[in-house]
Design a protein around this motif. Structure first.
Motif: not given
Length: 205
Positions: A164-168, A182-187, A197-205
């Motif tokens: 599950d790649g989108y669990d978090l 929790q996920c918004m805090k990590i983002l 949601n921009s691909p700049q830096g490639e961190l997706f949550l």
């Protein structure tokens, strides 16, 4: 003396144990051609269904039938949500998959969550956990009901694991839920982009 094995010799003498199909990023939408997020690659939204049909025909006509097909996510494009066409497009693609003679294992990508909530996906035809190997889970490792992951053995000594790649993730989650917070805090801690949601830096949550 070179003792390295010759790949061609191995392939000539080896017997194929089993085969399976893989398809990803169908991203169907009943739309004219467009481009990806960066505007660098063309997207053939409507035509993608023809490619899927062609792949299914090839798998069905293989002399040695694949044991299964892995659908690796983004089965319909996120644009469907903007036109209230998510369910209609998904149904069309799933009807196409019905022509396939072998089981399909579906994984969920970001475009699934652009179109649907996790709850919807859990109860949809894209949930293929019923194809998993039935094993007894230890109580401490029992996954939650909405965690979409499983494994199966298509051939002895080979185990496929779908995670599950989108669990978090903030995608597909109730915005009032603790998991969303929790996920918004990590983002916000790790993603410097104004557009999260921009691909700049490639961190997706």
């Amino acid at each position: 003396m070179d003792d390295k094995p010759n790949p061609e010799a191995l392939s000539d003498s080896s017997e194929r144990l089993f085969s399976f199909g893989i398809i990803a990023d169908v991203q169907y939408a009943d739309l004219e051609d467009g481009f990806n997020f960066q505007g660098t690659r063309r997207r053939y939204y409507r035509h993608s269904l023809l490619h899927l049909q062609g792949a299914i025909e090839d798998w069905n006509n293989e002399s040695s039938t694949p044991c299964c097909v892995l659908q690796l996510g983004d089965i319909i494009d996120g644009y469907n949500a903007q036109f209230n066409a998510s369910e209609k497009s998904l149904e069309l693609v799933m009807d196409t998959f019905k022509r396939l003679k072998v089981p399909v294992h579906h994984t969920w990508g970001n475009h699934e969550f652009y179109n649907f909530s996790r709850e919807y996906l859990t109860h949809s035809k894209l949930n293929t956990k019923f194809l998993e190997d039935q094993i007894v889970h230890h109580p401490e490792t029992m996954p939650s009901e909405d965690y979409y992951a499983y494994h199966f053995v298509p051939f002895p000594k080979f185990r496929f694991i779908l995670l599950d790649g989108y669990d978090l993730s903030v995608l597909g989650v109730d915005q009032s839920s603790p998991k969303y917070e929790q996920c918004m805090k990590i983002l916000r801690e790790h993603n410097p982009n104004t557009e999260l949601n921009s691909p700049q830096g490639e961190l997706f949550l």
